[in-house]
Every structure is written in C-alpha cells, then in structure tokens.
Design an enzyme around this catalytic site. Structure first.
Site, PDB file in Angstrom:
ATOM      1  N   GLY A 164      30.324  43.462  40.933  1.00 58.86           N
ATOM      2  CA  GLY A 164      30.159  42.268  41.764  1.00 58.86           C
ATOM      3  C   GLY A 164      30.090  40.983  40.961  1.00 58.86           C
ATOM      4  N   GLY A 165      30.671  41.005  39.766  1.00 57.19           N
ATOM      5  CA  GLY A 165      30.726  39.791  38.958  1.00 57.19           C
ATOM      6  C   GLY A 165      29.385  39.372  38.363  1.00 57.19           C
ATOM      7  CD  GLU A 200      36.287  42.711  28.289  1.00 59.13           C
ATOM      8  OE1 GLU A 200      36.491  43.939  28.191  1.00 59.13           O
ATOM      9  OE2 GLU A 200      36.565  42.074  29.300  1.00 59.13           O
ATOM     10  CE  LYS A 237      39.077  41.360  42.968  1.00 65.15           C
ATOM     11  NZ  LYS A 237      39.210  42.818  43.130  1.00 65.15           N
ATOM     12  NE  ARG A 292      34.294  49.197  45.098  1.00 60.62           N
ATOM     13  CZ  ARG A 292      34.966  48.076  45.028  1.00 60.62           C
ATOM     14  NH1 ARG A 292      35.911  47.815  45.917  1.00 60.62           N
ATOM     15  NH2 ARG A 292      34.731  47.182  44.087  1.00 60.62           N
ATOM     16  CB  VAL A 295      37.561  43.583  50.164  1.00 60.26           C
ATOM     17  CG1 VAL A 295      37.727  42.517  51.248  1.00 60.26           C
ATOM     18  CG2 VAL A 295      36.097  43.899  49.933  1.00 60.26           C
ATOM     19  NE  ARG A 338      37.888  39.492  49.348  1.00 65.35           N
ATOM     20  CZ  ARG A 338      37.205  40.249  48.490  1.00 65.35           C
ATOM     21  NH1 ARG A 338      35.893  40.122  48.391  1.00 65.35           N
ATOM     22  NH2 ARG A 338      37.832  41.121  47.729  1.00 65.35           N
TER      23      ARG A 338
HETATM   24  P1  ADP Z   1      32.711  43.089  38.104  1.00 70.55           P
HETATM   25  O1  ADP Z   1      32.815  44.578  38.027  1.00 70.55           O
HETATM   26  O2  ADP Z   1      31.291  42.611  38.049  1.00 70.55           O
HETATM   27  O3  ADP Z   1      33.499  42.505  39.226  1.00 70.55           O
HETATM   28  P2  ADP Z   1      34.831  42.543  36.177  1.00 70.55           P
HETATM   29  O4  ADP Z   1      34.836  43.192  34.853  1.00 70.55           O
HETATM   30  O5  ADP Z   1      35.759  43.080  37.232  1.00 70.55           O
HETATM   31  O6  ADP Z   1      33.336  42.523  36.746  1.00 70.55           O
HETATM   32  O7  ADP Z   1      35.101  40.997  36.026  1.00 70.55           O
HETATM   33  C1  ADP Z   1      35.067  40.116  37.123  1.00 70.55           C
HETATM   34  C2  ADP Z   1      35.776  38.806  36.801  1.00 70.55           C
HETATM   35  O8  ADP Z   1      35.202  38.220  35.616  1.00 70.55           O
HETATM   36  C3  ADP Z   1      37.246  38.945  36.488  1.00 70.55           C
HETATM   37  O9  ADP Z   1      38.056  38.968  37.635  1.00 70.55           O
HETATM   38  C4  ADP Z   1      37.491  37.701  35.647  1.00 70.55           C
HETATM   39  O10 ADP Z   1      37.600  36.557  36.467  1.00 70.55           O
HETATM   40  C5  ADP Z   1      36.193  37.574  34.839  1.00 70.55           C
HETATM   41  N1  ADP Z   1      36.305  38.254  33.523  1.00 70.55           N
HETATM   42  C6  ADP Z   1      35.829  39.474  33.186  1.00 70.55           C
HETATM   43  N2  ADP Z   1      36.131  39.789  31.896  1.00 70.55           N
HETATM   44  C7  ADP Z   1      36.785  38.732  31.379  1.00 70.55           C
HETATM   45  C8  ADP Z   1      37.376  38.427  30.085  1.00 70.55           C
HETATM   46  N3  ADP Z   1      37.334  39.296  29.071  1.00 70.55           N
HETATM   47  N4  ADP Z   1      38.006  37.232  29.943  1.00 70.55           N
HETATM   48  C9  ADP Z   1      38.063  36.344  30.966  1.00 70.55           C
HETATM   49  N5  ADP Z   1      37.539  36.562  32.184  1.00 70.55           N
HETATM   50  C10 ADP Z   1      36.897  37.730  32.407  1.00 70.55           C
END
Ligand code: ADP
Length: 456
Positions: A164-165, A200, A237, A292, A295, A338
């Site tokens: 969830g970011g 990363e 999103k 899963r 959305v 959304r």
């Molecule tokens: P979650 O599982 O909490 O949704 P994500 O790993 O999917 O986390 O990352 C969510 C968002 O965070 C991505 O869509 C992107 O916008 C940003 N993000 C994550 N990792 C990176 C990265 N290495 N560089 C730039 N943006 C990132």
C-alpha cells in the site's frame, strides 16, 4: 466446480465476485461488518453473515470469524478480493487445514512473494531484471551505508513486509541515511509488525508498468499484457490503462515471456501481477508481485475479452485455463478512473450519505461500484467508491469517452475525485502519454507554512 463461494470482502469487488459466481451458477455467501448491513453485496448474495463490528481488524480481517462463517454456511471456497486478507498466507493455510479452497496461489507462494526481499532473490534467479540493491534485509546502518555507496544515491529504503505504498524512505545523500534507515525500520515495525527493510536504487522519474498473469494447476501460465499505472498519488494508483503507450508489441512479447518464466519458476497459480518500474530508456526493473486480483483488472479484461474473476474461480476448482497464450489478443484501449469519496483539491476523505448517484453508461463504459442513490459511505474503509472503466478503438477515443462519462456523472451528498480526474484527462502531458510516477505532483495541494495555517 464449487457449489458455494464465500466472498471475504466488501464494496465493488465483493459485487464483482458475486457477478462472476452468478454467471457460473455458483451460490454466494456475503460477510459484512455492522457498518455494511445495507450494502449491495449483502443484498445480492444468496446468504449473508455478520462477522463483527465496523473496525476492519474485528471484521474483514478477522480470520476466525470468516472461517466460521464459511463453515456455518457450508461454503467450499473463499474468494478474498483485493486488500484485507487477499495476500494473507495465514488465511490460505487455515483454509487448506479446514478443507476450504482459497481462491489464489498456494500459501507458500503467497508467503515467498509477500516477503519483498525473498521475492527479489527468487525473481533475480528466474532471470527477471532488477534494480541494483541489497541481497536481503539490511540489518545495520553501517551495512546500509555500504550498500548505498555501492549502488549510488538516490536510494530507497523499503519494508520487506511493505504494501500500500507505506514504509518507504527516499535517501539522496549519505548524511540522511542513518536517520531514514531508523525511521523506516520503526514505521515498518508499527505498520507491518516486522521492522526488516531493504535498499534499492531509486529511479527519479519512472513509469509504473505491470503485467497480468494467470496460471492453472496443470502447468499452464499465460500473460495478458501490461497495464500502465503511473498516475499515482502518494504511491496509490488513480488512473490505469491498457495498453501502455510505452510498450511496443515486441516489448510486450519479450516482457510477457519473462514474467511467464518467472511465474513458472515459483509454481505460481491463479491470477497475479508483476509490477515493474520503467526508466526513460524503456528498461524494466522488477518491483513486486501481487498475489491477488488487482483493483485495475477491468482494463485488462476489456482489451483481452477475458473474465479474470471467472477464470480465477475455475482454476481454483482444478480446471485448466480456458485459453492458451496464442489465443490472447489485445483490442483497442481501456482506461480506468478510481473515483474516491474525497475532496478533489485537499484529498481529505468525504464519507457520508449519498443523495443522488448516476454515472451514465453508453457505448464503451463499465462502472464497477456498490454505490447507489441512497448509499452511505462509512468512514472506516478505503475511500474508493466506484471504478469507471471505458474502452475505445484507440487511446484518444477512450479519453473522450471517459471525459463525457465523468462530465455527466452526478454524485450528490459527498465530495468525489471526479473533478480531479477531469483535470488530469485534460492535461496535455496526459493526453500525449508523457507519464511518470511523479505526474501528480503538479496537482498536489500547496503546503502552507504552519503560521499561515494557524491564522487562517
Ligand atoms: P507497495 O507494495 O507498498 O505498493 P511498491 O514496491 O509497489 O510498494 O512501490 C509503490 C510505488 O513506490 C511505485 O509504484 C513507485 O511509484 C514507488 N517506488 C517504489 N520503488 C521505487 C524505486 N526503486 N524507484 C522509484 N520509485 C519507486
């Protein structure tokens, strides 16, 4: 095939699963919290059971209550939807122990991919392109500094158990690393009960592009192409589309083959999504796998003509995938907005009673919602109240359809994000397909200095 499915969710996704069950001739059981007694998913399920008070932790996240509801009603499978318990390996295990089929991947696959550090390792081994980063969780500030020096700043610190970011920290220089590392650990511990973090490389202006896959229990895995989800606010999103303007047929085939191989390598079954960041050179980097239904699955359903939820149910019942890779084709362009119950400028949630609700249909429009003219939006849950999905022969037609649909939508009693969506749809960069995960920064409210806020 199953005789009765319990839907362990609420809102539009609970209804979406009920639709699929009806079409397949399967009976349904709705579970609901005290706040959702009058919801449409309760009304349209064949049976319903209250599983607790409004608070999610006591109802939609309450595994014993959900399992008891399945046992009392004699349901032979549980569909978890998205959010809530959809990525809970624990629920999948309890289901297995109780001889109830969990509609999703096997528990050990959910567990592996739900640990982002382990998922990175497994995906790297399977040949999926990766951003440079730590091999596993990073346990000390010294180790974090060393890795960040190796991969180069900026870096991002992420929670191993994240979702969830939440629990992410961007670090642009070594002097900020220690503090951000400790904060990220603390936040991760508080949000996910596990403080492990990994590091990363941070990409400054990437696109978010993800691949839909689906696999059965007979070794068949197929990809259904990509979705572009770069329009995000605080990593959530807002607008998704398929296809992505940044993906050619050749890239789709190549990345599709990469994700299918990777899914096979971990014995993936059921629906899943491989999320990637894409840099300005078109290079893909793995981010995570969501185990899963998402959305945004309707945009894929529309361009491929495949009903993903029905396919999920059939696969869980042991049937073979009803199509092969060579049967999958992509037609036209689909976009999803959304619609959230929130102020379109400040983004403050706006729950409450709706007095009028009308989203026009017409050619190429699909509305997935549990709202209606007398619905009440409870304050306890996610603010998304409807998904407006359109399809057009091309992207321009899809944008025009979305605009006319939202312009003629009437939602009274609460505020919604519809005006914000219209601003985005009219934006020259959006229209030209110049997208990145930073797109929304221009639309964010300007933070006033604290003193000015106090005097206001
Ligand atoms: P979650 O599982 O909490 O949704 P994500 O790993 O999917 O986390 O990352 C969510 C968002 O965070 C991505 O869509 C992107 O916008 C940003 N993000 C994550 N990792 C990176 C990265 N290495 N560089 C730039 N943006 C990132």
């Amino acid at each position: 095939m199953f005789k009765k499915i319990l839907v362990a969710n609420r809102g539009e996704i609970a209804l979406r699963v009920i639709f699929a069950c009806r079409e397949l001739g399967i009976r349904t059981v709705a579970v609901y919290s005290e706040a959702d007694e009058n919801s449409l998913h309760v009304r349209f399920a064949d049976e319903d059971i209250c599983i607790g008070p409004a608070k999610s932790a006591d109802s939609y996240l309450n595994v014993p209550a959900i399992i008891s509801a399945a046992e009392i009603t004699g349901a032979d499978a549980i569909h978890p939807g998205y959010g809530f318990l959809s990525e809970s390996a624990y629920l999948a295990e309890v289901c297995e122990a109780c001889h109830i089929r969990f509609i999703g991947p096997d528990p050990h696959v959910i567990r592996l991919l739900g640990d982002k550090a382990k998922a990175r390792k497994a995906m790297k081994k399977a040949g999926v392109p990766m951003l440079p980063g730590s091999e596993g969780p990073v346990d000390s500030e010294e180790a974090a500094l060393k890795i960040a020096r190796e991969i180069g700043y900026p870096v991002i610190i992420k929670a191993v158990a994240g979702g969830g970011g939440r629990g992410m920290r961007i670090v642009r220089e070594p002097s900020d690393l220690g503090h951000s590392f400790r904060t990220a650990q603390r936040e991760a511990e508080a949000a996910f009960g596990r403080g492990d973090v990994y590091i990363e490389k941070y990409l400054d202006s990437p696109r978010h592009i993800e691949y839909q896959i689906i696999g059965d229990h007979h070794g068949n895995v197929v990809h259904l192409g990509e979705r572009e989800c770069s329009i995000q606010r605080r990593h959530q999103k807002l607008i998704e589309e398929s296809p992505s303007v940044a993906v050619s047929d050749k890239v789709r085939r190549k990345m599709g083959a990469v994700v299918v191989d990777a899914a096979r390598a971990v014995q993936y079954t059921n629906a899943g999504t491989f999320e990637f960041l894409v840099d300005d050179k078109g290079q893909f980097y793995f981010m995570e796998v969501n185990t899963r239904i998402q959305v945004e699955h309707p945009v894929t359903e529309w361009v491929t003509g495949i009903d993903l939820v029905k396919e999920q149910i059939r696969i869980a019942a042991g049937e073979r995938l009803s199509f092969r890779q060579s049967d999958v084709t992509w037609t036209g362009h689909s976009i999803e907005c959304r619609v959230n119950a929130e102020d379109p400028v400040t983004f403050v949630p706006s729950p409450g009673k709706i007095h009028a609700f009308s989203i026009p249909g017409g050619p190429g429009v699909r509305v997935d919602t549990a709202c209606h003219s007398e619905a009440t939006i409870p304050p306890h849950y996610d603010s998304m109240i409807a998904k407006v999905i359109v399809h057009g022969r091309d992207r321009a037609e899809a944008i025009a359809r979305m605009k006319r649909t939202l312009e003629m939508s009437v939602v009274e009693g609460i505020r919604t994000s519809i005006p914000l969506h219209l601003k985005i749809l009219n934006d020259p960069d959006f229209v030209a397909g110049r997208l990145s995960t930073h797109f929304m920064e221009r639309f964010m409210p300007v933070k006033k200095p604290v003193a000015a806020e106090q005097s206001a």
